[in-house]
Scaffold this motif. Sequence first.
Motif, mmCIF file in Angstrom:
data_model
loop_
_atom_site.group_PDB
_atom_site.id
_atom_site.type_symbol
_atom_site.label_atom_id
_atom_site.label_comp_id
_atom_site.label_asym_id
_atom_site.label_seq_id
_atom_site.Cartn_x
_atom_site.Cartn_y
_atom_site.Cartn_z
ATOM 1 N N THR A 60 0.009 9.557 -19.122
ATOM 2 C CA THR A 60 -0.537 8.343 -19.567
ATOM 3 C C THR A 60 -0.070 7.915 -20.162
ATOM 4 N N LEU A 61 -0.470 6.776 -20.427
ATOM 5 C CA LEU A 61 0.308 5.242 -20.951
ATOM 6 C C LEU A 61 -0.749 4.871 -21.926
ATOM 7 N N THR A 62 0.101 5.212 -23.431
ATOM 8 C CA THR A 62 -1.177 4.006 -24.287
ATOM 9 C C THR A 62 -0.530 3.268 -25.029
ATOM 10 N N PHE A 63 -1.168 2.610 -25.979
ATOM 11 C CA PHE A 63 -0.511 1.266 -26.202
ATOM 12 C C PHE A 63 -1.246 1.442 -28.046
ATOM 13 N N GLY A 64 -0.615 1.410 -28.865
ATOM 14 C CA GLY A 64 -1.322 1.758 -30.334
ATOM 15 C C GLY A 64 -1.766 0.392 -30.460
ATOM 16 N N THR A 65 -3.344 0.318 -31.049
ATOM 17 C CA THR A 65 -3.424 -0.874 -31.583
ATOM 18 C C THR A 65 -2.748 -2.540 -31.751
ATOM 19 N N THR A 66 -3.219 -3.120 -30.975
ATOM 20 C CA THR A 66 -2.776 -4.554 -30.667
ATOM 21 C C THR A 66 -3.218 -5.570 -31.968
ATOM 22 N N THR A 67 -2.427 -6.039 -32.375
ATOM 23 C CA THR A 67 -2.969 -7.250 -33.558
ATOM 24 C C THR A 67 -1.808 -7.664 -33.908
ATOM 25 N N ALA A 68 -0.930 -8.250 -33.051
ATOM 26 C CA ALA A 68 -0.955 -9.334 -32.916
ATOM 27 C C ALA A 68 -0.348 -9.515 -31.117
ATOM 28 N N ASN A 69 -0.661 -11.116 -31.745
ATOM 29 C CA ASN A 69 0.052 -11.796 -29.999
ATOM 30 C C ASN A 69 1.108 -11.622 -29.277
ATOM 31 N N MET A 70 1.453 -10.489 -28.190
ATOM 32 C CA MET A 70 2.165 -9.295 -27.500
ATOM 33 C C MET A 70 1.941 -9.482 -26.028
ATOM 34 N N THR A 71 3.198 -9.208 -25.159
ATOM 35 C CA THR A 71 3.435 -8.974 -24.249
ATOM 36 C C THR A 71 3.562 -6.883 -24.221
ATOM 37 N N LEU A 72 2.019 -6.318 -24.030
ATOM 38 C CA LEU A 72 2.952 -5.109 -23.973
ATOM 39 C C LEU A 72 3.593 -4.294 -23.523
ATOM 40 N N ALA A 73 3.599 -4.474 -21.452
ATOM 41 C CA ALA A 73 4.385 -4.235 -20.778
ATOM 42 C C ALA A 73 4.254 -5.939 -19.480
ATOM 43 N N ASN A 74 6.503 -5.701 -19.883
ATOM 44 C CA ASN A 74 6.177 -7.127 -19.104
ATOM 45 C C ASN A 74 6.258 -7.061 -17.043
ATOM 46 N N THR A 75 6.113 -5.799 -17.226
ATOM 47 C CA THR A 75 5.924 -6.095 -15.116
ATOM 48 C C THR A 75 5.003 -4.865 -15.025
ATOM 49 N N THR A 76 5.267 -4.031 -13.913
ATOM 50 C CA THR A 76 4.427 -2.726 -12.893
ATOM 51 C C THR A 76 4.132 -1.527 -13.661
ATOM 52 N N ILE A 77 2.791 -1.346 -13.642
ATOM 53 C CA ILE A 77 2.611 0.295 -13.898
ATOM 54 C C ILE A 77 2.089 0.737 -13.280
ATOM 55 N N GLY A 78 2.479 1.639 -12.720
ATOM 56 C CA GLY A 78 2.032 2.979 -11.048
ATOM 57 C C GLY A 78 3.052 2.127 -10.033
ATOM 58 N N THR A 79 3.306 2.986 -9.253
ATOM 59 C CA THR A 79 3.351 2.367 -7.679
ATOM 60 C C THR A 79 2.511 1.980 -6.974
ATOM 61 N N SER A 80 1.640 2.815 -6.626
ATOM 62 C CA SER A 80 0.869 2.302 -5.651
ATOM 63 C C SER A 80 -0.439 2.747 -5.830
ATOM 64 N N ALA A 81 -1.875 2.715 -5.436
ATOM 65 C CA ALA A 81 -2.886 3.514 -4.954
ATOM 66 C C ALA A 81 -2.123 5.293 -5.087
#
Length: 318
Positions: A60-81
């Motif tokens: 499980t990947l959790t990002f804390g509450t975002t309050t400013a403009n930003m890229t949270l993850a720059n590329t692929t999360i997970g590999t395939s279905a």
Amino acid sequence: AFGGVVNAATITVAGAGTVTFAGNVVATTALDFGSTDGVASIAANRSLTGVVTSTNNKGTLTFGTTTANMTLANTTIGTSAADDLLAVNIVVTDADLGDSTGVTATMGGNIFAATVTATATAATDGEGDGDTVAFSGTVGADTLALVGAGNFTFADTVTAATAVTVAGDATLTVAANKGIVGAVQGVNNLGTLTFATTTASTTLASTLVGQATNDELKAVNITATDADLTDGVGVVATMGGNIWATTVNATATVATDADGDGDTVAFSGTVIGTTLNLDGAGKFTFADTVTAATVISGDSTLTFAAQKNIVCVFASVH
């Protein structure tokens, strides 16, 4: 718990516990859950650079509450279905609704997870404040749960084997010539689904949009516009299943000419709502019954399948 930036070739989250990251995370090879069901929790307004890998519905990947403009993850999360994460969680909340600046949390690549839960808390107001979760790649999930009254934008195809669930009065915008594979489920006249102008024949929705008369979406918006009126190929925007929405707005811009150029919006299932607005000079085809007050605002052509019709209070032409 990591109190600062973590920068490594490979970051392995092993075991079933939780690893917290207070700073930005950089994994030049991968952040890897392997075959264990751990949790990686990244602090608010911090980012992940690098791919995330796992094995068969783990992690499980959790990002804390975002309050400013930003890229949270720059590329692929997970590999395939087949090698997806268990869950990905994203929340964006504009901390200052008086500065006329909205907050956008961007997911920069494809996402593969059993459940993706995204919350865009506040709708964008007239001054530009509000919340957006922007998906830059494909989303492949069993369930994509969208929460809140904000905006969700999709730059590529969304595949949800179980459903896309809309739990608030959110606005969903799907990029041109991209679609949703899977059902879209609303709750009691909440949520607007907009497909950007279709310029190539595309199935915009593979199956149900809305789920019942009392659990319909607020609005569905569809536009087909042939970008090349000289190639002898028309554009068909297809809605593949039944639609339940208070208002359905469909535009087929250009009439089909002798060479076959022109625009069609094709409804493959029933359309049930309060109002169906049909605009433009193109074609609208209906494979099943329409139950809605139908307003025709252009010199269009409507074609109904055999033994199908319009059931409505009135139909008017403007």
